[in-house]
Design an enzyme around this catalytic site. Structure first.
Site, mmCIF file in Angstrom:
data_model
loop_
_atom_site.group_PDB
_atom_site.id
_atom_site.type_symbol
_atom_site.label_atom_id
_atom_site.label_comp_id
_atom_site.label_asym_id
_atom_site.label_seq_id
_atom_site.Cartn_x
_atom_site.Cartn_y
_atom_site.Cartn_z
ATOM 1 N N THR A 1 0.852 -1.176 0.000
ATOM 2 C CA THR A 1 0.000 0.000 0.000
ATOM 3 C C THR A 1 0.906 1.251 0.000
ATOM 4 O OG1 THR A 1 -0.219 -0.110 2.403
ATOM 5 C CG2 THR A 1 -1.944 -1.179 1.103
ATOM 6 N N THR B 1 1.655 4.405 1.610
ATOM 7 C CA THR B 1 2.525 4.884 2.691
ATOM 8 C C THR B 1 3.401 3.762 3.226
ATOM 9 O OG1 THR B 1 0.933 6.595 3.270
ATOM 10 C CG2 THR B 1 2.561 6.026 4.955
ATOM 11 N N CYS B 2 2.844 2.574 3.296
ATOM 12 C CA CYS B 2 3.599 1.428 3.818
ATOM 13 C C CYS B 2 4.815 1.126 2.941
ATOM 14 C CB CYS B 2 2.698 0.198 3.898
ATOM 15 S SG CYS B 2 1.191 0.471 4.852
ATOM 16 N N SER B 3 4.632 1.194 1.631
ATOM 17 C CA SER B 3 5.704 0.869 0.689
ATOM 18 C C SER B 3 6.666 2.020 0.435
ATOM 19 C CB SER B 3 5.110 0.426 -0.653
ATOM 20 O OG SER B 3 4.477 -0.820 -0.517
ATOM 21 N N LEU C 1 8.024 0.798 5.614
ATOM 22 C CA LEU C 1 8.999 -0.285 5.469
ATOM 23 C C LEU C 1 10.375 0.246 5.066
ATOM 24 C CD1 LEU C 1 9.868 -3.253 5.421
ATOM 25 C CD2 LEU C 1 8.827 -3.427 3.134
#
Length: 161
Positions: free
Chosen positions: A46, A48-50, A54
């Site tokens: 997703t 923001t996560c990517s 992370l």
């Protein structure tokens, strides 16, 4: 009830993404006898996560180790195959251990689940990070909905000193 600093990590079985495929692991084995940084994302791949969450922990994994963290775990309510693919695409292999909580059992036990049904994602984990020493939470950073500030690797590092 939401977990808080001083609480023990709840008992659960999770799935660890490994080069040999998915492997079940207990929270007692993940957190026992060492200091662990765990961060939770609403979903692998997703935005923001990517783009931010992370990558920050990948970039700062060595600094976290220098600060006394024995292992960095990334938790998501996804399956281990997705988590393994995400680790490979993000150059996280060997820096961040990907942990799948496919049914959100652990996330619910932490009291940090959220309903993302309006986005077609069902029950997911809130964005947060924590540090646990020998299975006891020493630091906990839970984001406000839609935010990305306090659960970052940089924020964690700034608060470990």
């Amino acid at each position: 009830m939401t977990i808080k600093v001083g609480d023990h990590i709840p008992e659960a079985t999770l799935v660890k993404a490994t080069a040999d495929g998915p492997t079940t692991i207990s929270t007692a084995d993940l957190f026992g006898g060492r200091t662990v940084a765990l961060f939770s994302v609403p979903g692998a791949f997703t935005p923001t996560c990517s783009a931010k969450h992370l990558p920050g922990f990948v970039t700062h994994s060595a600094k976290l180790a220098e600060a006394g963290i024995d292992e960095v775990l990334c938790l998501s309510v996804n399956d281990a195959f997705v988590m393994a693919a995400w680790a490979k695409s993000a150059d996280a292999v060997g820096k961040v251990t990907m942990i799948a909580d496919g049914n959100a059992d652990f996330t619910k036990a932490l009291g940090l689940e959220m309903d993302a049904s309006k986005f077609g994602m069902g029950v997911r984990g809130q964005r947060f990070s924590l540090v646990a020493k020998n299975g006891v939470v020493t630091h906990l950073f839970v984001e406000e909905p839609g935010a990305f500030t306090v659960s970052s690797a940089e924020h964690m590092l700034a608060n470990l000193g």
